[in-house]
Design a protein around this motif. Structure first.
Motif, short mmCIF file in Angstrom:
data_model
loop_
_atom_site.label_atom_id
_atom_site.label_comp_id
_atom_site.label_asym_id
_atom_site.label_seq_id
_atom_site.Cartn_x
_atom_site.Cartn_y
_atom_site.Cartn_z
N SER A 131 -4.26 10.12 -0.82
CA SER A 131 -4.19 10.75 -2.14
C SER A 131 -3.48 12.09 -2.14
CB SER A 131 -5.60 10.94 -2.70
OG SER A 131 -6.22 9.68 -2.89
N ASP B 120 -3.25 5.05 -4.95
CA ASP B 120 -4.25 4.97 -3.89
C ASP B 120 -5.57 4.41 -4.39
OD1 ASP B 120 -2.88 6.03 -1.48
OD2 ASP B 120 -2.55 7.73 -2.81
N THR B 121 -5.90 4.69 -5.63
CA THR B 121 -7.12 4.11 -6.21
C THR B 121 -6.96 2.60 -6.35
OG1 THR B 121 -7.59 6.17 -7.37
CG2 THR B 121 -8.69 4.19 -8.18
N LEU C 127 -7.49 0.79 -3.15
CA LEU C 127 -8.87 0.75 -2.68
C LEU C 127 -9.53 -0.59 -3.03
CD1 LEU C 127 -10.97 2.48 -1.23
CD2 LEU C 127 -11.65 3.41 -3.45
N ASP D 21 0.84 -1.20 0.00
CA ASP D 21 0.00 0.00 0.00
C ASP D 21 0.87 1.25 0.00
OD1 ASP D 21 -2.04 1.85 0.16
OD2 ASP D 21 -2.71 1.26 2.15
N TYR E 49 -7.89 6.29 1.67
CA TYR E 49 -7.93 6.75 0.28
C TYR E 49 -7.81 8.26 0.17
CZ TYR E 49 -9.55 7.69 -4.43
OH TYR E 49 -9.64 8.14 -5.71
#
Length: 124
Positions: A94, A55-56, A59, A44, A90
């Motif tokens: 971001s 970051d997407t 998710l 991550d 998230y």
């Protein structure tokens, strides 16, 4: 009407799912350590370094963990807490630089694995 055999058949399924969620959470949040410190990080934190995409992409495993939780009938309140953890990770993750540092300390996947473990222990 469920029989005793269908109920007992679900228990190994729960254990396997919890083990799988724990493995994924560890890989994503605490797989690697920084020598000489107690700081741990995972994919991550690494993938989150990719602007706009990282970051997407991270998710998606959070959504998978929540689908496992839903499968086992965990209370909606617990699912809401998991969604909150994933959303915070998230949104703050971001933010350039700040989000990368945040990912080193906020372990949303591990938190969500712990929530699943607690819910299953309570008999959800």
């Amino acid at each position: 009407m469920p029989t005793d055999t269908s109920l007992t058949a679900r228990l190994p399924d729960r254990a396997e799912d919890l083990a799988r969620v724990d493995r994924v959470a560890r890989l994503l949040d605490t797989r690697y350590g920084i020598p000489g410190t107690r700081l741990r990080f995972g994919l991550d934190s690494i993938i989150g370094l990719i602007p706009g995409v990282g970051d997407t992409a991270m998710l998606l495993p959070s959504l998978w963990i929540m689908s496992v939780v839903w499968k086992h009938g965990v209370p909606k309140r617990t699912i809401g807490r998991m969604a909150w953890n994933a959303g915070v990770d998230y949104v703050i993750g971001s933010i350039p630089l700040v989000g990368d540092l945040f990912d080193l300390v906020f372990k949303s996947h591990r938190k969500n694995a712990a929530l699943l473990r607690e819910a299953l222990a309570r008999g959800a």
